[in-house]
Design an enzyme around this catalytic site. Structure first.
Site, PDB file in Angstrom:
ATOM      1  N   LYS A   1      57.992  52.468  38.605  1.00  0.00           N
ATOM      2  CA  LYS A   1      57.746  51.072  38.978  1.00  0.00           C
ATOM      3  C   LYS A   1      56.302  50.685  38.637  1.00  0.00           C
ATOM      4  O   LYS A   1      55.462  51.563  38.352  1.00  0.00           O
ATOM      5  CB  LYS A   1      58.015  50.887  40.469  1.00  0.00           C
ATOM      6  CG  LYS A   1      57.073  51.652  41.358  1.00  0.00           C
ATOM      7  CD  LYS A   1      57.572  51.683  42.800  1.00  0.00           C
ATOM      8  CE  LYS A   1      56.577  52.426  43.659  1.00  0.00           C
ATOM      9  NZ  LYS A   1      57.169  52.890  44.926  1.00  0.00           N
TER      10      LYS A   1
ATOM     11  N   MET B   1      32.795  40.690  35.975  1.00  0.00           N
ATOM     12  CA  MET B   1      34.174  40.517  35.517  1.00  0.00           C
ATOM     13  C   MET B   1      34.482  41.415  34.316  1.00  0.00           C
ATOM     14  O   MET B   1      35.526  42.043  34.241  1.00  0.00           O
ATOM     15  CB  MET B   1      34.410  39.053  35.143  1.00  0.00           C
ATOM     16  CG  MET B   1      35.859  38.743  34.812  1.00  0.00           C
ATOM     17  SD  MET B   1      36.119  37.027  34.332  1.00  0.00           S
ATOM     18  CE  MET B   1      35.815  36.163  35.855  1.00  0.00           C
TER      19      MET B   1
ATOM     20  N   TYR C   1      24.253  40.609  38.996  1.00  0.00           N
ATOM     21  CA  TYR C   1      24.503  39.516  39.950  1.00  0.00           C
ATOM     22  C   TYR C   1      24.010  39.882  41.334  1.00  0.00           C
ATOM     23  O   TYR C   1      24.229  41.011  41.807  1.00  0.00           O
ATOM     24  CB  TYR C   1      26.004  39.238  40.068  1.00  0.00           C
ATOM     25  CG  TYR C   1      26.589  38.465  38.920  1.00  0.00           C
ATOM     26  CD1 TYR C   1      26.156  37.170  38.621  1.00  0.00           C
ATOM     27  CD2 TYR C   1      27.607  39.015  38.155  1.00  0.00           C
ATOM     28  CE1 TYR C   1      26.721  36.459  37.575  1.00  0.00           C
ATOM     29  CE2 TYR C   1      28.182  38.311  37.116  1.00  0.00           C
ATOM     30  CZ  TYR C   1      27.727  37.034  36.831  1.00  0.00           C
ATOM     31  OH  TYR C   1      28.291  36.338  35.804  1.00  0.00           O
TER      32      TYR C   1
HETATM   33  C1  LIG Z   1      57.147  54.259  45.060  1.00  0.00           C
HETATM   34  C2  LIG Z   1      58.318  54.911  45.672  1.00  0.00           C
HETATM   35  C3  LIG Z   1      58.508  56.287  45.512  1.00  0.00           C
HETATM   36  C4  LIG Z   1      57.507  57.203  44.846  1.00  0.00           C
HETATM   37  O1  LIG Z   1      56.395  57.365  45.679  1.00  0.00           O
HETATM   38  P1  LIG Z   1      55.211  58.390  45.323  1.00  0.00           P
HETATM   39  O2  LIG Z   1      54.408  58.443  46.555  1.00  0.00           O
HETATM   40  O3  LIG Z   1      54.489  57.786  44.179  1.00  0.00           O
HETATM   41  O4  LIG Z   1      55.854  59.676  44.972  1.00  0.00           O
HETATM   42  C5  LIG Z   1      59.678  56.835  46.034  1.00  0.00           C
HETATM   43  N1  LIG Z   1      60.582  56.065  46.668  1.00  0.00           N
HETATM   44  C6  LIG Z   1      60.417  54.740  46.850  1.00  0.00           C
HETATM   45  C7  LIG Z   1      61.455  53.955  47.560  1.00  0.00           C
HETATM   46  C8  LIG Z   1      59.280  54.124  46.359  1.00  0.00           C
HETATM   47  O5  LIG Z   1      59.107  52.814  46.551  1.00  0.00           O
END
Ligand SMILES: *Cc1c(COP(=O)(O)O)cnc(C)c1O
Length: 385
Positions: A51, A327, A279
């Site tokens: 993800k 930035m 800055y």
């Molecule tokens: C992100 C996620 C994982 C993986 O988590 P890690 O801590 O990166 O291993 C597993 N299950 C779900 C439902 C997640 O959202």
């Protein structure tokens, strides 16, 4: 290449990390680590979590590398991410963790995705959509065992499950939960969640429902490292695949960091005692100093708190980030280093035997390695090697 700040993504390291995890699961399963829920003796499969653009590493290439390495399934947050994986050529099953919107439903069928059902109404909508297409939709059921984010409450399943299980167009292929405190060995909630999930699996689900032999899964990286009782049929590591161990845990797994972030010194100048840099004039020289500019700033994901806390590597030595993070650039103190314009800078990664890792950067500014990786900006080119 126009910009000097680039992210190198080592796909061989991703595959090597995957294999290290698979080997660990296999070895530990063979020596008979006790498992709950009557788990089969074979080692669990691996759902590779990609993800958020594979934690900032670039989902298309990383997902293909993980598919090639043997991942049982890939998982992402929403339909859009899943479609990007399919477009990249991923043919493995893709589990979508997130809650679905009504407008997402067509994509589930068109791209052959496995959605998660977290509410009775999502189940109803998916069943109706599958019925309209004259098909049966494969999905996983999410059980909320105490995180109170997504999922059907474990203590309310007697009311919510029957309708889902009676949905003729839903194939409930899997059931899972997610831990809120897997990375905190001191927290009691982890064991409570494990017991609640066991209760759901052993008491509620088998009684005549069409779930068995469904896939059961619960463990993110931290849970996988900590407790073989939550491995079940599949584990769901994310962070470990990228070569980072969730703090504060440690492991003997031979993991390799996947991401390194490098740049070049684009300007070096002398600053006199009493002069300021950047800055807000937040840094003032107390001695004759050499200050170098690196073309990466908060728009590239470098946290503003790195100024005064973080380092980069120049000539194999740590150079403090000083002044303020702008930035598009940071300033670093290279006083005493034989460095000059054009020299390589390592923001994350290794240089001449010295290393700056994601955990260290996260600890320096009080955030998590997850956030550091995911925030590495879109304008930074990912180079795969
Ligand atoms: C992100 C996620 C994982 C993986 O988590 P890690 O801590 O990166 O291993 C597993 N299950 C779900 C439902 C997640 O959202």
């Amino acid at each position: 290449m126009i910009r000097s700040t680039v992210a190198h993504v080592d796909l061989a390291a991703v595959q090597s990390n995957f294999l290290a995890i698979a080997e660990f699961l296999k070895t530990a399963s063979m020596i008979g680590v006790p498992q709950s829920g009557g788990a089969p003796p074979q080692p669990p499969g691996v759902i590779a979590v990609v993800k958020a653009n594979a934690y900032g590493h670039g989902a298309p290439r990383v997902a293909l590398a993980l598919q090639e390495a043997g991942a049982t399934m890939l998982a992402c947050a929403d339909i859009e991410e899943a479609i990007a994986l399919r477009s990249a050529g991923v043919t493995e099953e893709i589990l979508v963790f997130g809650a679905l919107g009504v407008s997402d439903l067509a994509g589930v069928f068109e791209y052959k995705l496995t959605p998660t059902i977290s509410t009775p109404s999502a189940g109803r909508a998916l069943n109706a959509a599958a019925q309209a297409r004259n098909t049966r939709l494969r999905c996983h059921l999410k059980i909320d065992t105490g995180m109170n984010r997504l999922g059907l409450r474990y203590d309310n399943l007697a009311r919510t499950l029957p309708e889902l299980l009676d949905s003729p167009n839903l194939e409930l292929a899997g059931v899972y939960t997610h831990f809120a405190t897997a990375n905190d060995p001191e927290h009691a909630l982890f064991a409570e969640q494990r017991e609640r999930f066991d209760y759901v699996l052993n008491t509620l689900l088998p009684s005549g429902f069409n779930l068995r032999p469904g896939l059961r899964h619960a463990a993110n990286s931290a849970a996988m490292l900590r407790d073989a009782r939550v491995w079940f049929d599949l584990v769901r590591p994310g962070l470990l695949l990228y070569g980072v161990v969730p703090p504060p845990l440690h492991t003997t797994l031979p993991l390799r960091p996947v991401m390194s972030l490098t740049s070049r010194l684009v300007s070096v100048k002398g600053v006199r005692p009493g002069e300021v840099v950047g800055y807000g004039a937040l840094w003032k020289a107390t001695q004759p100093s050499r200050i170098a500019t690196v073309p990466a700033g908060y728009a590239d994901g470098l946290d503003m708190r790195l100024a005064g806390s973080g380092h980069v590597l120049v000539r194999g030595r740590r150079a403090p980030i000083i002044g303020s993070v702008s930035m598009d650039m940071i300033t670093v103190d290279i006083t005493g280093l034989p460095a000059d314009t054009g020299d390589e800078v390592v923001i994350l990664g290794e240089q001449e035997g010295e290393r700056l890792d994601v955990r260290e950067m996260a600890a320096a500014i009080g955030t998590s390695p997850y956030e550091i990786l995911c925030r590495i900006g879109t304008r930074i080119e990912r180079i795969y090697d």
